[in-house]
Design a protein around this motif. Structure first.
Motif, PDB file in Angstrom:
ATOM      1  N   GLU A   1       4.639  10.898  -5.511  1.00 22.50           N
ATOM      2  CA  GLU A   1       5.851  11.450  -6.106  1.00 22.50           C
ATOM      3  C   GLU A   1       5.657  11.820  -7.572  1.00 22.50           C
ATOM      4  OE1 GLU A   1       8.710   8.423  -5.518  1.00 22.50           O
ATOM      5  OE2 GLU A   1       8.895   8.732  -3.333  1.00 22.50           O
ATOM      6  N   GLY A   2       4.736  11.123  -8.230  1.00 27.46           N
ATOM      7  CA  GLY A   2       4.492  11.385  -9.645  1.00 27.46           C
ATOM      8  C   GLY A   2       5.628  10.941 -10.529  1.00 27.46           C
ATOM      9  N   SER A   3       6.511  10.069  -9.996  1.00 33.70           N
ATOM     10  CA  SER A   3       7.677   9.643 -10.767  1.00 33.70           C
ATOM     11  C   SER A   3       7.331   8.629 -11.849  1.00 33.70           C
ATOM     12  CB  SER A   3       8.726   9.037  -9.820  1.00 33.70           C
ATOM     13  OG  SER A   3       8.157   7.948  -9.078  1.00 33.70           O
ATOM     14  N   ARG A   4       6.246   7.891 -11.664  1.00 37.73           N
ATOM     15  CA  ARG A   4       5.835   6.893 -12.653  1.00 37.73           C
ATOM     16  C   ARG A   4       4.324   6.981 -12.844  1.00 37.73           C
ATOM     17  NH1 ARG A   4       8.195   1.153 -11.031  1.00 37.73           N
ATOM     18  NH2 ARG A   4       7.304   0.658 -13.078  1.00 37.73           N
ATOM     19  N   SER A   5       3.910   6.622 -14.037  1.00 32.74           N
ATOM     20  CA  SER A   5       2.483   6.636 -14.337  1.00 32.74           C
ATOM     21  C   SER A   5       1.842   5.349 -13.818  1.00 32.74           C
ATOM     22  CB  SER A   5       2.270   6.734 -15.854  1.00 32.74           C
ATOM     23  OG  SER A   5       0.901   6.640 -16.174  1.00 32.74           O
ATOM     24  N   ILE A   6       0.771   5.492 -13.038  1.00 32.93           N
ATOM     25  CA  ILE A   6       0.056   4.339 -12.472  1.00 32.93           C
ATOM     26  C   ILE A   6      -1.256   4.157 -13.219  1.00 32.93           C
ATOM     27  CG2 ILE A   6      -0.974   3.347 -10.402  1.00 32.93           C
ATOM     28  CD1 ILE A   6       1.976   3.583 -10.132  1.00 32.93           C
TER      29      ILE A   6
ATOM     30  N   TRP B   1       0.830  -1.206   0.000  1.00 35.02           N
ATOM     31  CA  TRP B   1       0.000   0.000   0.000  1.00 35.02           C
ATOM     32  C   TRP B   1       0.866   1.258   0.000  1.00 35.02           C
ATOM     33  CZ3 TRP B   1      -4.083   3.072  -0.302  1.00 35.02           C
ATOM     34  CH2 TRP B   1      -4.121   4.239   0.441  1.00 35.02           C
ATOM     35  N   SER B   2       1.793   1.346   0.935  1.00 35.63           N
ATOM     36  CA  SER B   2       2.635   2.541   1.062  1.00 35.63           C
ATOM     37  C   SER B   2       3.508   2.744  -0.166  1.00 35.63           C
ATOM     38  CB  SER B   2       3.518   2.439   2.316  1.00 35.63           C
ATOM     39  OG  SER B   2       2.727   2.349   3.475  1.00 35.63           O
ATOM     40  N   ALA B   3       4.057   1.626  -0.694  1.00 39.64           N
ATOM     41  CA  ALA B   3       4.945   1.721  -1.853  1.00 39.64           C
ATOM     42  C   ALA B   3       4.229   2.320  -3.059  1.00 39.64           C
ATOM     43  CB  ALA B   3       5.506   0.345  -2.195  1.00 39.64           C
ATOM     44  N   LEU B   4       3.036   1.814  -3.346  1.00 40.06           N
ATOM     45  CA  LEU B   4       2.274   2.330  -4.493  1.00 40.06           C
ATOM     46  C   LEU B   4       1.770   3.740  -4.232  1.00 40.06           C
ATOM     47  CD1 LEU B   4       1.543   0.911  -7.234  1.00 40.06           C
ATOM     48  CD2 LEU B   4       2.533  -0.555  -5.505  1.00 40.06           C
ATOM     49  N   ASP B   5       1.377   4.003  -2.991  1.00 34.67           N
ATOM     50  CA  ASP B   5       0.896   5.338  -2.643  1.00 34.67           C
ATOM     51  C   ASP B   5       2.011   6.369  -2.794  1.00 34.67           C
ATOM     52  OD1 ASP B   5      -1.323   6.902  -1.799  1.00 34.67           O
ATOM     53  OD2 ASP B   5      -0.434   7.079   0.192  1.00 34.67           O
ATOM     54  N   ASN B   6       3.223   5.988  -2.420  1.00 36.45           N
ATOM     55  CA  ASN B   6       4.367   6.890  -2.569  1.00 36.45           C
ATOM     56  C   ASN B   6       4.654   7.185  -4.037  1.00 36.45           C
ATOM     57  OD1 ASN B   6       4.774   7.089   0.180  1.00 36.45           O
ATOM     58  ND2 ASN B   6       6.284   5.435   0.250  1.00 36.45           N
ATOM     59  N   ILE B   7       4.543   6.152  -4.876  1.00 36.05           N
ATOM     60  CA  ILE B   7       4.772   6.348  -6.315  1.00 36.05           C
ATOM     61  C   ILE B   7       3.765   7.348  -6.874  1.00 36.05           C
ATOM     62  CG2 ILE B   7       4.674   5.230  -8.574  1.00 36.05           C
ATOM     63  CD1 ILE B   7       5.786   2.714  -7.268  1.00 36.05           C
ATOM     64  N   VAL B   8       2.518   7.202  -6.439  1.00 34.91           N
ATOM     65  CA  VAL B   8       1.483   8.134  -6.913  1.00 34.91           C
ATOM     66  C   VAL B   8       1.786   9.552  -6.448  1.00 34.91           C
ATOM     67  CG1 VAL B   8      -0.949   8.750  -6.706  1.00 34.91           C
ATOM     68  CG2 VAL B   8      -0.308   6.373  -7.056  1.00 34.91           C
TER      69      VAL B   8
END
Length: 410
Positions: free
Chosen positions: A52-57, A43-50
Motif C-alpha cells: 500500500e505504501g501507506s507507511r515507511s518500513i 506476514w500478510s499484515a506487513l506485506d500489505n503495508i509495504v
C-alpha cells in the motif's frame, strides 16, 4: 488469557540461555507469538503495508519480507508467517516489526526481551513450516561422482520419500540417507512441495544432469536421535505407502542401541527392570535385539502359544517401544543383558526354555517360553525384535541346538 500466554512465554525466555539453539525453545516462542496475534497474520499484515505504501518500513524488515517472499519452501501465508517470525527472531527485529501492528504493550515488552538474545536459527530448515512449527533434523550430504545414488523413492503428497537404500551404495554409507527420509533439495534446488509429477521430473532431471559428477542431497531425517522419535509429519506418508512404522521405529532403536527406551506407564512384567546379582555377561558379542515385553501364559505350555504370546505383547506395547538388549547363547544357557551397561538381567539354562519360535507374518520378531519359576508362577513368553529375518532364524536355530546339547549333558 493473553496475559497468561505472555507470562508463559516470558518464563520460557527467562530459563533459556543465550545463544538460543534452534529447536524446542524457538518452536514454543514462535507458536506463542503466532497464537497471541490471533487472526492477524504477521506476514500478510506487513506485506500489505509495504504494497500500500501507506507507511515507511525499515529496510531490514523489508529485506526479511523479501527473503520470505522468495522462499520456495513455504507456499501458504501460514508458512510464510512462521518463516518471517524466525527471520525476525534471528535478526532481533521483533519489537520494531510488532510495533507496526500496535499490539498489547506486554507483547512489546516480551519482544524487547527476545531481541536482546542471540538466536541460532537455521533459516534454511523451513520445508515443513506450512504444516507445523516442529522442526525436523535436516542434513545435506555431498556425494562423490557415481552413476547411481542407490536409493528408491516414492512421491507422496508432493514429498519424495525414500523407500529403499541399496546396501553398499554411496547413500547408504554411515546412514547418510535412510528409509523414511524425505529428499528436499538436490544441489540446492527444491524438489519437495511441488506437484507430484513436477517434483519427480525435477528430481530425475537433476540426478541425470549430475550423473557421474559430485552431487549434494538435502534430506529431512525421519529419525530424531535427540528425542528418539520419528518426525510426526512423515509418519502418515510412510503409512500411505505401506511402510511398517512400528517396525521402522524399532529398527532405529536397535541400530542405535546405546539409546534405552522405556515406557513409564508400562507396568507389565519386564525382566530388564531387575539386575541379576549385579553380574555382567561376557560371552562374546551376542545378538543385539530389542526386548519388547513378556506375558504370563498360565500353567500350560503349547507351541501354538508362541503366536498368542507375540501378538498379546505387541498389542500391549506402545507403538515402536523396545528395550535395547544383547542375547548371548552359550553352550549350556541363554543370557540376556542390557546393551548400555552390559548388566546381566536374565539367565536360563536350555532345559528351562519350554519352546521358541516366530510368526511367519512377523519374521523379525521371535519369542521363547520359559518354564515356571518360584517368583513367576506360570509359563512366561518373552518377545524380542531383531534387525533382520536371518538373525531371528539364527537365534532360534541356536536355541534349538541348545535343547539338543543339554539333553545329553550330565
Amino acid at each position: 488469557r493473553k496475559r497468561l500466554q505472555l507470562k508463559d512465554l516470558m518464563n520460557v525466555l527467562e530459563v533459556s540461555t543465550s545463544p538460543v539453539q534452534d529447536g524446542e525453545v524457538t518452536e514454543k516462542i514462535g507458536a506463542g507469538i503466532e497464537s497471541l496475534l490471533g487472526p492477524r497474520d504477521l506476514w500478510s499484515a506487513l506485506d500489505n503495508i509495504v504494497n500500500e505504501g501507506s507507511r515507511s518500513i525499515h529496510f531490514n524488515i523489508r529485506n526479511c519480507l523479501e527473503n520470505v517472499r522468495l522462499a520456495k519452501e513455504v507456499n501458504t501465508n501460514t508458512g510464510k508467517g512462521r518463516l518471517f517470525i524466525r527471520y525476525l527472531l534471528k535478526r532481533n527485529l521483533l519489537t520494531e516489526t510488532l510495533d507496526y501492528l500496535a499490539p498489547h504493550p506486554l507483547l512489546l515488552k516480551f519482544a524487547a526481551k527476545a531481541d536482546k538474545m542471540t538466536w541460532e536459527i537455521d533459516l534454511a530448515n523451513s520445508c515443513w513450516l506450512d504444516s507445523c512449527w516442529q522442526l525436523p533434523v535436516q542434513e545435506t550430504h555431498l556425494f562423490v561422482p557415481t552413476a547411481d545414488l542407490g536409493i528408491y523413492v516414492s512421491v507422496v503428497d508432493q514429498k519424495p520419500v525414500v523407500t529403499k537404500v541399496m546396501s553398499g551404495s554411496v547413500a547408504a554409507e554411515d546412514g547418510k540417507v535412510e528409509v523414511g527420509d524425505v529428499i528436499t533439495h538436490i544441489n540446492s534446488e527444491l524438489v519437495i512441495n511441488r506437484k507430484s509429477r513436477d517434483g519427480l521430473d525435477k528430481m530425475l532431471n537433476l540426478l541425470g544432469k549430475f550423473k557421474n559428477k559430485p552431487i549434494s542431497v538435502t534430506v529431512t531425517k525421519v529419525w530424531n536421535s535427540v528425542n528418539r522419535e520419528l518426525f510426526p509429519q512423515i509418519v502418515p506418508l510412510l503409512r500411505s505407502i505401506k511402510i511398517n512404522v512400528e517396525d521402522l521405529k524399532r529398527a532405529y532403536f536397535l541400530t542405535r542401541r546405546r539409546v534405552r527406551r522405556k515406557s513409564d506407564e508400562d507396568e507389565e512384567y519386564n525382566p530388564l527392570e531387575d539386575d541379576l546379582d549385579d553380574e555382567v555377561g561376557k560371552e562374546g558379542n551376542g545378538y543385539p535385539c530389542l526386548y519388547i515385553g513378556s506375558v504370563n501364559l498360565g500353567p500350560k505350555c503349547e507351541f501354538a502359544q508362541i503366536e498368542t504370546g507375540i501378538r498379546t505383547v505387541l498389542d500391549r506395547t506402545p507403538s515402536g517401544v523396545g528395550h535395547p538388549a544383547v542375547l548371548r547363547l552359550t553352550e549350556l544357557e541363554m543370557r540376556l543383558s542390557r546393551s548400555e551397561s552390559n548388566d546381566l538381567v536374565m539367565r536360563l539354562t536350555y532345559p528351562n526354555i519350554a519352546s521358541c519360535g516366530r510368526i511367519l507374518s512377523l519374521p523379525k520378531y521371535f519369542a521363547f517360553i520359559s518354564c515356571p519359576a518360584k517368583q513367576d508362577p506360570g509359563y512366561m513368553c518373552h518377545v524380542f525384535y531383531t534387525g533382520g529375518e536371518n538373525v531371528a532364524k539364527e537365534i532360534l536355530d541356536s536355541l534349538s541346538d541348545g535343547f539338543k546339547r543339554t539333553s545329553f549333558t550330565v
